[in-house]
Write an enzyme that holds these catalytic residues in place. Structure first.
Site, short mmCIF file in Angstrom:
data_model
loop_
_atom_site.label_atom_id
_atom_site.label_comp_id
_atom_site.label_asym_id
_atom_site.label_seq_id
_atom_site.Cartn_x
_atom_site.Cartn_y
_atom_site.Cartn_z
CG HIS A 1 -2.64 2.93 -2.29
ND1 HIS A 1 -3.05 2.64 -0.30
CD2 HIS A 1 -4.07 2.07 -2.13
CE1 HIS A 1 -3.66 2.12 0.01
NE2 HIS A 1 -4.17 1.32 -1.49
N GLY B 1 2.75 -4.63 8.82
CA GLY B 1 2.89 -3.07 9.08
C GLY B 1 1.30 -2.34 8.64
CB CYS C 1 -0.26 12.49 -19.07
SG CYS C 1 -0.62 13.83 -19.68
CD GLN D 1 -2.54 -1.23 2.87
OE1 GLN D 1 -3.53 -0.94 2.48
NE2 GLN D 1 -2.00 -2.47 3.74
CG ASN D 2 4.30 1.48 2.47
OD1 ASN D 2 2.96 1.41 2.66
ND2 ASN D 2 5.07 0.25 3.06
CB CYS E 1 -1.81 10.81 -23.67
SG CYS E 1 0.25 11.56 -22.84
CB CYS F 1 -0.03 14.58 -25.11
SG CYS F 1 -0.31 14.96 -23.71
P1 OAD Z 1 -1.68 2.85 8.94
O1 OAD Z 1 -0.61 4.12 9.49
O2 OAD Z 1 -2.98 3.16 8.59
O3 OAD Z 1 -0.77 2.22 9.93
C1 OAD Z 1 0.68 1.33 10.01
C2 OAD Z 1 0.40 0.27 10.91
O4 OAD Z 1 2.38 -0.20 11.12
C3 OAD Z 1 0.10 0.06 12.42
O5 OAD Z 1 -0.76 -1.25 12.25
C4 OAD Z 1 1.51 0.10 13.17
O6 OAD Z 1 1.43 -0.72 14.33
C5 OAD Z 1 1.93 -0.98 12.25
N1 OAD Z 1 3.74 -0.35 12.48
C6 OAD Z 1 5.01 0.75 13.33
N2 OAD Z 1 5.51 0.01 13.27
C7 OAD Z 1 5.67 -0.83 12.84
C8 OAD Z 1 7.05 -1.94 12.59
N3 OAD Z 1 8.54 -1.31 12.74
N4 OAD Z 1 7.08 -2.58 12.08
C9 OAD Z 1 5.64 -3.46 11.82
N5 OAD Z 1 4.56 -2.44 11.16
C10 OAD Z 1 4.58 -1.03 12.23
O7 OAD Z 1 -0.72 2.48 7.54
P2 OAD Z 1 -1.79 1.51 6.49
O8 OAD Z 1 -1.92 0.80 7.29
O9 OAD Z 1 -0.59 1.25 5.30
O10 OAD Z 1 -3.56 4.97 1.55
O11 OAD Z 1 -2.78 2.53 5.65
C11 OAD Z 1 -3.06 1.70 4.64
C12 OAD Z 1 -3.09 2.95 3.84
O12 OAD Z 1 -3.85 3.93 4.83
C13 OAD Z 1 -2.38 3.76 3.19
O13 OAD Z 1 -1.82 3.35 2.13
C14 OAD Z 1 -3.21 5.35 2.68
C15 OAD Z 1 -3.64 6.01 3.73
O14 OAD Z 1 -4.79 6.42 3.40
C16 OAD Z 1 -4.21 6.06 0.28
O15 OAD Z 1 -2.98 6.82 0.60
C17 OAD Z 1 -4.12 5.96 -0.73
#
Ligand code: OAD
Length: 247
Positions: A126, A194, A134, A108-109, A137, A157
């Site tokens: 994501h 994570g 663009c 998701q990163n 295009c 373009c």
């Molecule tokens: P979050 O910030 O929601 O969650 C991060 C998770 O990582 C939490 O559950 C933490 O406990 C865990 N964490 C923190 N440090 C860690 C470590 N060292 N090792 C393992 N885990 C750890 O992030 P995401 O779940 O990625 O979407 O968020 C999902 C989406 O929400 C993102 O991709 C973004 C956001 O809206 C978009 O931008 C479209």
């Protein structure tokens, strides 16, 4: 559901992992936390940049209203990311791509740190902050190595370009979730690393793997809504836990 409070890999998991033919990994912001990338929900309240909440500056509406401001925000973020390096979790995942018959890494990163560690064919749900797209295009442009001197318009373009990332209020890139779901439904072992597992459809992928009979393991210092359905939960940091799978 056994919870591994200390960082050990159970014999059962070790066995599953070493004999797996198809491994599926979903990562979220936590996998990059030890590289210095802030998580989304780490601080407890929503982040703000120049007075604008992230959900506003990173939104589809803002692209229409003030594209230069969106670029300013993403240029700033690329500038910060440029200095960061993959950590042992990214490195372990990059090594695993040649270890299994089938290996799928879905993230998701948008930070590009999996690729920087050497992972290929990463399914980016994501998008990627190191690409522009663009508006006319749809041509993609690689922004790596051009510092903040990104092209002002599309090289093809002349249309306006935007960051090639999924913003608030937008759909995922076509086909990428479907591909990830297909691979999730065919894996033996699914690792969820994570992620707070609250953003859909990404959070559905481990559920799909579980429903298809996979052994599901969560690696996260905190419990999440997914924890209860996992076969194992290892409450630890990705950079400390993932290398243990190789010992
Ligand atoms: P979050 O910030 O929601 O969650 C991060 C998770 O990582 C939490 O559950 C933490 O406990 C865990 N964490 C923190 N440090 C860690 C470590 N060292 N090792 C393992 N885990 C750890 O992030 P995401 O779940 O990625 O979407 O968020 C999902 C989406 O929400 C993102 O991709 C973004 C956001 O809206 C978009 O931008 C479209």
């Amino acid at each position: 559901m056994p919870i591994e409070a200390c960082h050990t890999i159970s014999e059962r998991l070790r066995q599953r992992f070493s004999t797996a033919r198809s491994v599926f990994v979903l990562t979220g912001a936590g996998v990059s936390a030890e590289s210095g990338v802030p998580t989304f929900r780490g601080g407890g309240k929503e982040g703000v940049w120049k007075g604008l909440p992230f959900s506003v500056i990173s939104s589809a509406a803002m692209v229409e209203r003030d594209l230069p401001a969106v670029w300013e925000w993403f240029d700033y973020r690329r500038d910060l990311l440029e200095k960061l390096k993959p950590n042992p979790a990214h490195d372990a995942l990059a090594r695993w791509q040649s270890r299994f018959e089938n290996f799928t890494l879905v993230t998701q990163n948008i930070d590009g740190l999996h690729e920087a560690a050497g992972s290929n064919d990463v399914l980016e749900l994501h998008g990627n902050i190191w690409r522009a797209r663009c508006l006319e295009c749809e041509k993609r442009e690689d922004l790596r190595g051009c510092d903040n001197a990104r092209p002002p318009v599309c090289q093809e373009c002349g249309g306006a370009i935007r960051p090639d990332v999924v913003l608030f209020g937008e759909m995922l890139p076509p086909g990428v979730f479907e591909e990830a779901a297909e691979r999730a439904s065919q894996c033996d072992v699914c690792l969820v690393v994570g992620t707070s597992a609250i953003v859909y459809p990404a959070a559905a992928l481990p559920e799909i793997a579980r429903a298809a009979g996979a052994f599901v393991v969560e690696i996260n210092p905190e419990l999440t809504p997914l924890s209860a359905m996992c076969d194992e939960v290892i409450q630890g940091k990705a950079g400390e836990v993932l290398p243990l799978f190789e010992i």
